[in-house]
Design a protein around this motif. Sequence first.
Motif, short mmCIF file in Angstrom:
data_model
loop_
_atom_site.label_atom_id
_atom_site.label_comp_id
_atom_site.label_asym_id
_atom_site.label_seq_id
_atom_site.Cartn_x
_atom_site.Cartn_y
_atom_site.Cartn_z
N ARG A 29 0.88 -1.17 0.00
CA ARG A 29 0.00 0.00 0.00
C ARG A 29 0.92 1.22 0.00
O ARG A 29 1.83 1.31 0.81
CB ARG A 29 -0.92 0.02 1.21
CG ARG A 29 -1.82 -1.21 1.32
CD ARG A 29 -2.72 -1.12 2.53
NE ARG A 29 -3.78 -0.15 2.33
CZ ARG A 29 -5.01 -0.44 1.94
NH1 ARG A 29 -5.35 -1.70 1.70
NH2 ARG A 29 -5.92 0.50 1.79
N GLY A 31 1.19 5.50 -0.25
CA GLY A 31 0.72 6.87 -0.34
C GLY A 31 -0.79 7.00 -0.26
O GLY A 31 -1.50 6.15 0.28
N HIS A 32 -1.28 8.10 -0.84
CA HIS A 32 -2.73 8.38 -0.87
C HIS A 32 -3.06 8.93 -2.25
O HIS A 32 -3.48 10.07 -2.42
CB HIS A 32 -3.09 9.37 0.23
CG HIS A 32 -4.56 9.66 0.33
ND1 HIS A 32 -5.49 8.69 0.63
CD2 HIS A 32 -5.25 10.81 0.15
CE1 HIS A 32 -6.70 9.24 0.64
NE2 HIS A 32 -6.59 10.51 0.34
N GLU A 33 -2.79 8.10 -3.25
CA GLU A 33 -2.94 8.54 -4.63
C GLU A 33 -3.30 7.34 -5.49
O GLU A 33 -3.24 6.20 -5.06
CB GLU A 33 -1.64 9.17 -5.12
CG GLU A 33 -0.46 8.20 -5.03
CD GLU A 33 0.88 8.89 -5.19
OE1 GLU A 33 1.63 8.47 -6.09
OE2 GLU A 33 1.18 9.81 -4.42
N TYR A 106 -12.43 2.10 -0.09
CA TYR A 106 -12.07 2.91 1.07
C TYR A 106 -12.20 4.40 0.78
O TYR A 106 -12.66 5.16 1.59
CB TYR A 106 -10.63 2.59 1.49
CG TYR A 106 -10.07 3.52 2.53
CD1 TYR A 106 -10.54 3.50 3.84
CD2 TYR A 106 -9.08 4.45 2.20
CE1 TYR A 106 -10.03 4.36 4.80
CE2 TYR A 106 -8.57 5.32 3.15
CZ TYR A 106 -9.05 5.27 4.45
OH TYR A 106 -8.55 6.13 5.39
N CYS A 107 -11.78 4.82 -0.43
CA CYS A 107 -11.66 6.25 -0.67
C CYS A 107 -12.11 6.65 -2.07
O CYS A 107 -13.16 7.23 -2.25
CB CYS A 107 -10.22 6.67 -0.42
SG CYS A 107 -9.91 8.44 -0.54
N ASP A 111 -11.85 -1.69 -3.77
CA ASP A 111 -10.72 -2.39 -3.16
C ASP A 111 -10.93 -3.89 -3.07
O ASP A 111 -10.06 -4.60 -2.56
CB ASP A 111 -10.38 -1.81 -1.79
CG ASP A 111 -11.52 -1.95 -0.78
OD1 ASP A 111 -12.50 -2.66 -1.07
OD2 ASP A 111 -11.41 -1.35 0.31
N ASP A 133 -8.64 1.45 -5.95
CA ASP A 133 -8.72 2.48 -4.92
C ASP A 133 -7.35 3.15 -4.73
O ASP A 133 -6.33 2.63 -5.16
CB ASP A 133 -9.18 1.87 -3.60
CG ASP A 133 -9.91 2.87 -2.71
OD1 ASP A 133 -9.84 4.09 -3.00
OD2 ASP A 133 -10.55 2.44 -1.73
N CYS A 134 -7.35 4.30 -4.07
CA CYS A 134 -6.09 4.98 -3.82
C CYS A 134 -5.22 4.12 -2.92
O CYS A 134 -5.72 3.35 -2.10
CB CYS A 134 -6.33 6.34 -3.17
SG CYS A 134 -7.03 6.27 -1.52
N SER A 135 -3.91 4.23 -3.10
CA SER A 135 -2.85 3.51 -2.38
C SER A 135 -2.73 2.07 -2.80
O SER A 135 -1.85 1.36 -2.31
CB SER A 135 -3.03 3.60 -0.85
OG SER A 135 -3.96 2.64 -0.37
#
Length: 344
Positions: A29, A31-33, A106-107, A111, A133-135
């Motif tokens: 996993r 970052g947040h991208e 999740y975002c 996922d 999903d992000c990450s």
Amino acid sequence: MDVFVCAGCGAVLSAPVVRVALPVQVRQRFGHEMLPPLVEAGTYAVDPAPSGPPWRAWEDVGEVEAAARGVFAPQVALSYGARGRIVVAPGDSRGTVLIPERCDGYCLGLDGRAGPNLACERCGLAVAARVDDCSLWQAVWFEPDAVRRVPTARTAPPVTTGARPPIEPGGGWSPQWEAAAGAALAHLLVASRGEPVALPDGLAGAMFARASAALLPSGPAVRSVGLAGPGLPASSVDIALVPRHPRTGEPWQPGGGTVAVPLESSVWAYLALPGETSPLPVSGTLPEGVLRDDYPLPAHPWRVFRPDRHVFLDALARLPEVRLPWLRSLYDRVSADRFRSPVW
């Protein structure tokens, strides 16, 4: 090359793809991208370990049953999903539709937490999980009992290993490099036998310097570490960083009693065979043996390089040697650190 078809009705569910080694960042996993696909277009990989839901807590499983599933040190939860799930790039999937009630995330996307969220467009059989999903690395994961592999008459392209730069265009460290270093670090610790090691000069040594200093005792080096592999001269090091074959994932064998530490082939290629790397266009040709001296200044990420800790823990937990007391102590130390500052 192969295509995957629905086990229920035979509908084609993928483009022609060729099998490659499972990337080391498969459980990373980052970052947040939004991340790119886990595998390159036109390829697929198979995860031999159980993956995906359902999950069971370590306390409910126990060490004996976990070891039978290939995990030898505590993890938060163990997958009781199928072995042999097949991953392709999302753009290589065909003939599927989303299952709306399973589109959890999740975002920013899906996922796959609820299991397969893609169904065969023709017959409705749940066949795969889309992850975007992000990450998370984007992927379509086919369930092994829901699809069949059908060989085609198309010839697979030749194996090529490009050198992956360590720094992304945006200036940060490559997540693939951090994952590759995390997985290799687990094998490096096993090969060290808990004793100090002498790392090579340059980037190859810098990848592991902070982690080895934090996890291994100080003092005179007992074992030497270096690069070895096809195209390099013979080396007398005790521990060799060697490439994983891009198709099979098997490490290159150095021979002569040297212990092999597998490294992702694209990372190894950059370290061992960098060649000319000027990004500037040139006209004409340069004399033999002359390199350009007008490179732009190298990129400098805002933080030091660190092997991916989660990839490291996952890789180490799957090595039987982690049950050795000294290595288990290191595993527990790094694992307990996940909510605090990194050990290295």
